[in-house]
Design a protein around this motif. Sequence first.
Motif, PDB file in Angstrom:
ATOM      1  N   LEU A  89      -5.889  21.810 -32.875  1.00 40.14           N
ATOM      2  CA  LEU A  89      -4.566  22.292 -33.278  1.00 40.14           C
ATOM      3  C   LEU A  89      -3.558  21.174 -33.462  1.00 40.14           C
ATOM      4  N   THR A  90      -3.773  20.061 -32.765  1.00 39.64           N
ATOM      5  CA  THR A  90      -2.740  19.030 -32.675  1.00 39.64           C
ATOM      6  C   THR A  90      -2.274  18.534 -34.036  1.00 39.64           C
ATOM      7  N   ALA A  91      -3.212  18.087 -34.867  1.00 40.68           N
ATOM      8  CA  ALA A  91      -2.827  17.493 -36.149  1.00 40.68           C
ATOM      9  C   ALA A  91      -2.079  18.484 -37.031  1.00 40.68           C
ATOM     10  N   GLY A  92      -2.613  19.706 -37.144  1.00 40.94           N
ATOM     11  CA  GLY A  92      -1.988  20.706 -38.001  1.00 40.94           C
ATOM     12  C   GLY A  92      -0.610  21.101 -37.522  1.00 40.94           C
ATOM     13  N   LEU A  93      -0.475  21.373 -36.196  1.00 38.52           N
ATOM     14  CA  LEU A  93       0.820  21.758 -35.649  1.00 38.52           C
ATOM     15  C   LEU A  93       1.837  20.637 -35.782  1.00 38.52           C
ATOM     16  N   SER A  94       1.406  19.406 -35.497  1.00 35.12           N
ATOM     17  CA  SER A  94       2.316  18.269 -35.576  1.00 35.12           C
ATOM     18  C   SER A  94       2.867  18.109 -36.984  1.00 35.12           C
ATOM     19  N   ALA A  95       2.003  18.197 -37.981  1.00 28.31           N
ATOM     20  CA  ALA A  95       2.457  18.055 -39.369  1.00 28.31           C
ATOM     21  C   ALA A  95       3.399  19.189 -39.760  1.00 28.31           C
ATOM     22  N   ALA A  96       3.059  20.405 -39.356  1.00 26.58           N
ATOM     23  CA  ALA A  96       3.896  21.554 -39.701  1.00 26.58           C
ATOM     24  C   ALA A  96       5.269  21.457 -39.055  1.00 26.58           C
ATOM     25  N   TRP A  97       5.292  21.049 -37.784  1.00 22.48           N
ATOM     26  CA  TRP A  97       6.570  20.941 -37.077  1.00 22.48           C
ATOM     27  C   TRP A  97       7.413  19.794 -37.616  1.00 22.48           C
ATOM     28  N   GLN A  98       6.778  18.703 -38.008  1.00 24.61           N
ATOM     29  CA  GLN A  98       7.538  17.601 -38.598  1.00 24.61           C
ATOM     30  C   GLN A  98       8.197  18.039 -39.900  1.00 24.61           C
ATOM     31  N   ARG A  99       7.451  18.802 -40.723  1.00 28.99           N
ATOM     32  CA  ARG A  99       8.047  19.308 -41.961  1.00 28.99           C
ATOM     33  C   ARG A  99       9.228  20.226 -41.660  1.00 28.99           C
ATOM     34  N   LYS A 100       9.068  21.079 -40.613  1.00 29.99           N
ATOM     35  CA  LYS A 100      10.151  21.988 -40.233  1.00 29.99           C
ATOM     36  C   LYS A 100      11.365  21.210 -39.735  1.00 29.99           C
ATOM     37  N   ALA A 101      11.109  20.148 -38.954  1.00 27.72           N
ATOM     38  CA  ALA A 101      12.205  19.329 -38.431  1.00 27.72           C
ATOM     39  C   ALA A 101      12.965  18.645 -39.558  1.00 27.72           C
ATOM     40  N   LEU A 102      12.250  18.116 -40.536  1.00 29.50           N
ATOM     41  CA  LEU A 102      12.904  17.468 -41.675  1.00 29.50           C
ATOM     42  C   LEU A 102      13.728  18.477 -42.477  1.00 29.50           C
ATOM     43  N   GLU A 103      13.170  19.683 -42.606  1.00 29.45           N
ATOM     44  CA  GLU A 103      13.905  20.723 -43.327  1.00 29.45           C
ATOM     45  C   GLU A 103      15.207  21.078 -42.607  1.00 29.45           C
ATOM     46  N   LEU A 104      15.128  21.238 -41.272  1.00 25.76           N
ATOM     47  CA  LEU A 104      16.332  21.562 -40.498  1.00 25.76           C
ATOM     48  C   LEU A 104      17.333  20.421 -40.540  1.00 25.76           C
ATOM     49  N   LEU A 105      16.846  19.180 -40.463  1.00 28.76           N
ATOM     50  CA  LEU A 105      17.740  18.029 -40.527  1.00 28.76           C
ATOM     51  C   LEU A 105      18.464  17.976 -41.867  1.00 28.76           C
ATOM     52  N   SER A 106      17.726  18.222 -42.939  1.00 28.81           N
ATOM     53  CA  SER A 106      18.334  18.225 -44.269  1.00 28.81           C
ATOM     54  C   SER A 106      19.390  19.321 -44.389  1.00 28.81           C
ATOM     55  N   ARG A 107      19.079  20.493 -43.845  1.00 31.03           N
ATOM     56  CA  ARG A 107      20.034  21.600 -43.904  1.00 31.03           C
ATOM     57  C   ARG A 107      21.282  21.304 -43.088  1.00 31.03           C
TER      58      ARG A 107
END
Length: 339
Positions: A75-93
């Motif tokens: 799970l680690t790799a997939g979750l980490s990538a997904a959460w990083q994308r979510k974090a970047l999206e929230l930061l941009s917003r």
Amino acid sequence: MGGTDEPGVTEGGLGVLSAGARTLYLSAVRSGGRLVPAESGCDGTSQLRELVEIGLLVPDMDDPGVLVAVDPRQLTAGLSAAWQRKALELLSRSMALPSDFQQLSQAYSEVGADPREGGPVEHLVGKTEINQRLSALFEGSTKEILSAQPGGGARSFPTEAAIALDVGILRRGVSRRTIYQPSTRYSAPTRHYVTAMTAEGGQVRTLDEPFTRLMIIDRTVAVIPGSGDTERAAFIRDEAVIGYLLSLFEGCWERAIPFLGNGDVPPEVVTRLRRNIVRMMLQGVGHRVIARNLGLSERTLARHIAELREEYDAETLFQLGWKLSESFHRLPEGDGDLD
């Protein structure tokens, strides 16, 4: 684990799972990687939902009543990538938020503005909107906040929230002065608030005369009740009006008596309060109305009257009224004693 069951906290600090969810997962692993919620007593628990939502436990394809443990490494790799994308999206917003809301904020601020000559007067309706605007003004203050609050026990904010807000203001170097009615000295929540405020450098006084609710922030914004309605407030930015209101506040402040928040009520405060009680009793005003006018609870008013009866050796209220009338009318106006 430190004994915490708070999500996102582990031995190393910030984490993903709560302590309870980690314990439940380890239990499933030690049981051969299989967990039967109905038998283990964890069915419907928040820890079980945590593990299922994150994907560490999945239903057995052959037996839906059984959950199977998944290797965390899968799970680690997939979750980490997904959460990083979510974090970047929230930061941009978050970075786009000020400019995105600028037009809306301007429109909101213009609602209720008074276009007449002499400066803007903004009228807000509803405690929620009023408190939101007050919070923003308080948090943005840089110099001083002045408050005159008759019946100060009925605060705009809950006591602990008001303490947190105002202590933060004082620690930023903003001065804070507040005027209450003398009756607030008998209010435990208000004494608690005043103690916290004065310990941080705030100043509080009580004034034994009628005054109107007023707040002045940084000498640039004044807030007064709107049309006598507690659900309405007028936010004034006119320099001349603010200057006039400042002079009213300073005059009241000079006549008021310091209040440090302890339970000791100065004798002059007690004397003046009882003089007002006596005056209204002699005018035939009912106890409930007296209590409301003075900002007292009916229990506190009853205690003052009981002490007056004992002081004047009066067995009945009628006898007390007769003795008070004799003493009261022999005194010049403003005399501090009733004896």
